[in-house]
Motif scaffolding. Structure first.
Motif, PDB file in Angstrom:
ATOM      1  N   SER A  42     112.484   6.938   6.446  1.00 24.18           N
ATOM      2  CA  SER A  42     111.889   5.833   7.201  1.00 24.18           C
ATOM      3  C   SER A  42     110.754   5.191   6.407  1.00 24.18           C
ATOM      4  O   SER A  42     110.049   5.865   5.646  1.00 24.18           O
ATOM      5  CB  SER A  42     111.380   6.330   8.553  1.00 24.18           C
ATOM      6  OG  SER A  42     110.366   7.309   8.384  1.00 24.18           O
ATOM      7  N   SER A  87     106.872  -1.066   5.902  1.00 26.36           N
ATOM      8  CA  SER A  87     107.063  -1.513   7.283  1.00 26.36           C
ATOM      9  C   SER A  87     106.473  -2.911   7.465  1.00 26.36           C
ATOM     10  O   SER A  87     107.061  -3.776   8.135  1.00 26.36           O
ATOM     11  CB  SER A  87     106.410  -0.531   8.256  1.00 26.36           C
ATOM     12  OG  SER A  87     107.070   0.719   8.226  1.00 26.36           O
ATOM     13  N   TYR A  97     108.550  -6.278   8.472  1.00 32.61           N
ATOM     14  CA  TYR A  97     108.113  -7.113   9.605  1.00 32.61           C
ATOM     15  C   TYR A  97     107.989  -8.569   9.156  1.00 32.61           C
ATOM     16  O   TYR A  97     108.484  -9.502   9.813  1.00 32.61           O
ATOM     17  CB  TYR A  97     106.768  -6.587  10.110  1.00 32.61           C
ATOM     18  CG  TYR A  97     106.482  -6.851  11.569  1.00 32.61           C
ATOM     19  CD1 TYR A  97     106.686  -8.107  12.138  1.00 32.61           C
ATOM     20  CD2 TYR A  97     105.969  -5.841  12.370  1.00 32.61           C
ATOM     21  CE1 TYR A  97     106.402  -8.338  13.475  1.00 32.61           C
ATOM     22  CE2 TYR A  97     105.687  -6.061  13.712  1.00 32.61           C
ATOM     23  CZ  TYR A  97     105.910  -7.308  14.263  1.00 32.61           C
ATOM     24  OH  TYR A  97     105.633  -7.551  15.582  1.00 32.61           O
ATOM     25  N   ALA A 125     103.358   4.426  10.583  1.00 34.44           N
ATOM     26  CA  ALA A 125     104.029   3.130  10.447  1.00 34.44           C
ATOM     27  C   ALA A 125     104.684   2.688  11.747  1.00 34.44           C
ATOM     28  O   ALA A 125     104.611   1.511  12.120  1.00 34.44           O
ATOM     29  CB  ALA A 125     105.076   3.204   9.331  1.00 34.44           C
ATOM     30  N   GLU A 126     105.325   3.597  12.452  1.00 33.73           N
ATOM     31  CA  GLU A 126     106.065   3.231  13.660  1.00 33.73           C
ATOM     32  C   GLU A 126     105.121   2.694  14.733  1.00 33.73           C
ATOM     33  O   GLU A 126     105.293   1.576  15.244  1.00 33.73           O
ATOM     34  CB  GLU A 126     106.845   4.450  14.171  1.00 33.73           C
ATOM     35  CG  GLU A 126     107.587   4.226  15.472  1.00 33.73           C
ATOM     36  CD  GLU A 126     108.768   3.276  15.337  1.00 33.73           C
ATOM     37  OE1 GLU A 126     109.108   2.638  16.345  1.00 33.73           O
ATOM     38  OE2 GLU A 126     109.315   3.154  14.219  1.00 33.73           O
ATOM     39  N   LEU A 168     105.265  -1.195  13.388  1.00 31.15           N
ATOM     40  CA  LEU A 168     106.551  -1.662  13.889  1.00 31.15           C
ATOM     41  C   LEU A 168     106.564  -1.897  15.393  1.00 31.15           C
ATOM     42  O   LEU A 168     107.375  -2.683  15.893  1.00 31.15           O
ATOM     43  CB  LEU A 168     107.652  -0.662  13.500  1.00 31.15           C
ATOM     44  CG  LEU A 168     107.864  -0.487  11.990  1.00 31.15           C
ATOM     45  CD1 LEU A 168     108.930   0.560  11.716  1.00 31.15           C
ATOM     46  CD2 LEU A 168     108.256  -1.816  11.343  1.00 31.15           C
ATOM     47  N   SER A 203     113.288   0.357  15.013  1.00 32.52           N
ATOM     48  CA  SER A 203     113.628   1.545  14.220  1.00 32.52           C
ATOM     49  C   SER A 203     114.747   2.310  14.904  1.00 32.52           C
ATOM     50  O   SER A 203     114.723   2.517  16.122  1.00 32.52           O
ATOM     51  CB  SER A 203     112.414   2.462  14.072  1.00 32.52           C
ATOM     52  OG  SER A 203     111.471   1.881  13.206  1.00 32.52           O
TER      53      SER A 203
END
Length: 796
Positions: free
Chosen positions: A515, A521, A525, A542-543, A547, A558
């Motif tokens: 990932s 990320s 985006y 990052a998530e 994101l 994701s």
């Protein structure tokens, strides 16, 4: 056309007879759920089609093909389950006084000296509870690993072993677990205290001990013992296979190991069994934590730290749990979605699909997700990174590939795996090292210190590549990730589009084997990537930080990848033979011939059981290197049906075919003399041959090889039960042009599946010196049906 349905079944029989699945996944992901599904009868499976957003129209038809194959042909066989926790605890239960030994071990854990401490809550109460069930373990004084073979055991002994290890030990594990789960323990290391459930902690400690020493209570690394658990699993597999075959009279064995937590054990089983696949089970993190709601946040973190080998040393690689590494090595990745109903339709579909592909490769084609991730998976091996290889693929929203990338240094710079300490210290800097590396005194001193240390360890001139980031962070005592030399795989793929003038990728998809980090990320985006598919989770924020920030319409989504990858992708989707050919062989229907001739004039076709050959004598005589005769003398009995003629074929790899004649005039022969091999001829017997009638004849084919294109072998494919097969070569003594005659046997018609005979049972090649010729021959009694037997040599 002859039906080869039994021959086709033979090709797939070994795949059907043994199938081993290892499950891996973090606690709460759903390994036990998957194992329970695999253990069900077909009628009990929640096997229904789900219409998913990422599926296209063809996926419904794939589902129907799998369901029809499994249901109509009865290919589903419930799996026997080997629980990893039961394998670990079997070492405890096999002790003479199992509970006393466990209590003594726990007492020892609490008497540690120094900075490390360990404490169990309400320990006296726990000991009393355990003592109350000690009588249940008396009958387990029976170590399966000391039994060299189960093949020689009587049925009642096999039954006893099977009941103990497959039924009794899981029951005892549940009794023990019920008690231990009521207690907590606290471990303090370097002033940091962590809380665990006692059952989980003990299982992890005992498992580590067994992997390192082979003993549940000793922790010392012995190189000869760190496969102990894998070998115990191998013993259990052997027990189940022989029990099924001898006691249950069932040829098929399907085994699920729940769960694999050390990648060395998985690699051991993969080396032992071609039928073994490692399957990872993933779940959304929120759903996984919801399933662990009986544990508080600190307890959940402690489990995650142990399973992912956080802060483990190099030695611990051999014995410690490492789910992240198991994920990296998994053959198939499944997604256990969060649903609030007991039926696991999607997980069941994935399991049934891949079991079907394991026993019949290529019955359906890969998904778009698998195809694209396989490209990313292959791309990662271009990386010269010493730490981790990552691959990335960018597609448009129709899964058409627009860019490929992998983590590596910029073009023109030398990757880390091609630079080493010795080259640096010799001063060969022009192409290998940066100006900073050459001029910075602290960096030079650090590399020279590494060189000196290598020399002390006896590796002075060894190829020892180094990581710039590790050295720089080492002497600066920093953790800066910016100092890495390589571009990230996603970054590299994005830049390839910019560099080479590609189209925009807004609303496109990113496939990456790990990932994306925070930097990649943000780039995803900004570029308008719609969906990110990944295998391994990358540590970081990052998530949640990038994101999931902003409006839902703009931010990338994701997705955990699910599907087959790597070698398994090839093994599962590569058909054993073209599907059209397989259908014709099974049905006996040649669509082209039927379309041409209609329903009439279809030649009589023989089934394997229609004829029984007493003898087949196949002789190839070289008159010269270029002039050859091939004689086939056969004697057979008609077992079923009746016919007045039969069509035969000869496959010839040399330059030209000059026809086939009958030796003797009892019957008639029609040689079609076609242009392409196999060459066809028809023998007309002049009357109707009926059941129990015996027939014998000899045919001689005239062959030429003026271009010397003949492949150096003769071969016979066994289509009907045969008592004796003779293969013979005659070659002139003068100007001998061959040597090295050997025998080969194959488990298929096309000679792609070589079957290596046991030395003692391998037929001997007879060599005779007769007049002007050398003769090489073999005699095979009762050759295997649908096997090919061959003599091979070398042309001089």
């Amino acid at each position: 056309m002859m039906k080869y349905d039994k021959a086709i079944n033979t090709l797939y029989r070994e795949k059907e007879n043994l199938l081993i699945i290892g499950l891996t996944g973090r606690t709460g992901a759903g390994c036990s759920t998957a194992a329970e599904i695999l253990s069900r009868e077909y009628e009990d499976l929640d096997f229904e089609y789900l219409n998913r957003d990422e599926w296209k129209n063809g996926d419904k038809y794939k589902f129907d093909i799998i369901k029809d194959y499994i249901r109509r042909k009865g290919k589903w066989v419930p799996f026997d389950i080997i629980e990893g926790s039961c394998v670990i605890l079997s070492y405890v239960f096999e002790q003479k006084n199992a509970i006393d030994g466990l209590i003594e071990y726990m007492t020892g854990l609490q008497n540690k000296e120094g900075n490390e401490t360990f404490k169990i809550t309400d320990y006296d109460k726990l000991k009393k509870e355990l003592s109350g069930i000690s009588h249940l373990f008396k009958e387990i004084n029976n170590d399966i690993s000391k039994n060299d073979t189960f093949q020689t055991l009587k049925d009642e002994e096999l039954e006893r072993y099977y009941k103990i290890y497959i039924h009794k030990i899981p029951q005892l594990k549940d009794r023990l677990k019920k008690i231990l789960q009521k207690y907590q323990c606290y471990e303090t290391k370097e002033g940091i205290e962590k809380k665990y459930h006692l059952y989980t902690y003990l299982l992890q400690c005992i498992g580590n001990n067994i992997r390192s020493s082979g003993d549940p209570y000793k922790h010392e690394l012995k190189q000869e013992d760190y496969y102990s658990l894998a070998k115990k699993i191998e013993k259990l597999i052997e027990l189940i296979r022989i029990y099924n075959r001898k006691v249950k009279k069932k040829p098929q064995t399907r085994i699920c190991i729940d769960a694999i937590r050390n990648v060395n054990e998985s690699n051991y089983l993969k080396d032992k069994y071609r039928a073994y696949y490692l399957i990872s089970i993933s779940a959304d993190e929120a759903a996984r934590k919801e399933r662990l709601n009986t544990l508080n946040a600190n307890e959940q973190k402690s489990i995650d730290d142990v399973e992912n080998a956080v802060n483990c040393g190099l030695e611990e690689f051999f014995y410690h749990q490492n789910i992240a590494k198991c994920f990296e090595m998994a053959d198939i990745h499944l997604y256990n979605e969060n649903v609030n109903v007991p039926e696991r339709f999607f997980l069941t579909w994935q399991l049934v699909k891949y079991v079907t592909l394991m026993i019949h490769p290529g019955i359906i084609t890969p998904t778009h997700l698998e195809r694209c991730m396989q490209l990313a998976f292959n791309a990662k091996y271009n990386s010269g990174c010493l730490s981790r290889q990552v691959g990335a693929i960018i597609t448009d929203n129709n899964f058409s590939v627009k860019a490929v990338g992998w983590n590596d240094v910029p073009k023109g710079q030398l990757p880390c795996n091609l630079r080493n300490v010795t080259t640096y210290c010799k001063g060969n800097h022009s192409e290998c090292f940066s100006q900073f590396e050459v001029e910075d005194e602290r960096f030079r001193q650090a590399v020279n210190d590494i060189k000196y240390t290598l020399e002390q360890q006896g590796f002075g001139d060894a190829n020892f590549p180094f990581c710039f980031k590790d050295i720089h962070n080492g002497y600066t005592d920093g953790k800066n990730q910016v100092f890495t030399r390589a571009l990230h795989a996603e970054e590299n793929a994005f830049l390839q589009i910019t560099k080479n003038g590609g189209q925009g990728i807004k609303d496109g998809f990113l496939f990456v084997t790990a990932s994306p980090c925070e930097l990649c990320s943000k780039k995803s985006y900004q570029l308008g990537i719609k969906n990110i598919y990944y295998i391994d989770p990358y540590p970081g924020i990052a998530e949640k930080h990038i994101l999931q920030f902003g409006s839902g319409a703009d931010r990338p989504k994701s997705n955990l990848f699910y599907g087959a990858i790597g070698e398994a992708y090839i093994a599962l989707y590569r058909p054993l033979l073209p599907f059209k050919d397989e259908l014709e062989m099974i049905s006996g229907v040649d669509c082209k011939k039927v379309a041409k001739n209609g329903r009439e004039n279809i030649c009589h076709e023989f089934q394997a059981e229609d004829l029984h050959y007493n003898r087949i004598d196949f002789q190839v005589s070289f008159k010269t290197r270029n002039t050859i005769e091939c004689k086939r003398s056969v004697k057979f009995k008609v077992m079923k049906g009746s016919f007045s003629s039969m069509e035969r074929y000869i496959a010839w790899t040399g330059s030209s075919y000059d026809g086939t004649e009958l030796v003797g005039e009892e019957y008639k022969i029609e040689d079609y003399n076609s242009e392409n091999t196999p060459y066809q001829y028809r023998i007309d017997f002049g009357h109707e041959i009926k059941e129990n009638e015996e027939i014998s004849y000899t045919v001689c084919s005239k062959l030429s090889d003026e271009n010397e294109s003949m492949k150096p072998y003769i071969a016979h494919y066994v289509e009907h039960p045969t008592d004796e097969l003779v293969l013979r070569i005659e070659v002139p003594k003068e100007n001998s042009f061959m040597n090295g005659v050997i025998y080969k046997r194959y488990a298929d018609k096309d000679m792609t599946i070589e079957y290596d005979d046991i030395l003692e049972s391998r037929p001997k090649i007879d060599e005779e010196d007769e007049g002007d010729v050398y003769t090489y021959s073999i005699r095979i009694k009762k050759p295997n049906l649908f096997y090919t037997y061959s003599l091979r040599w070398n042309f001089i």
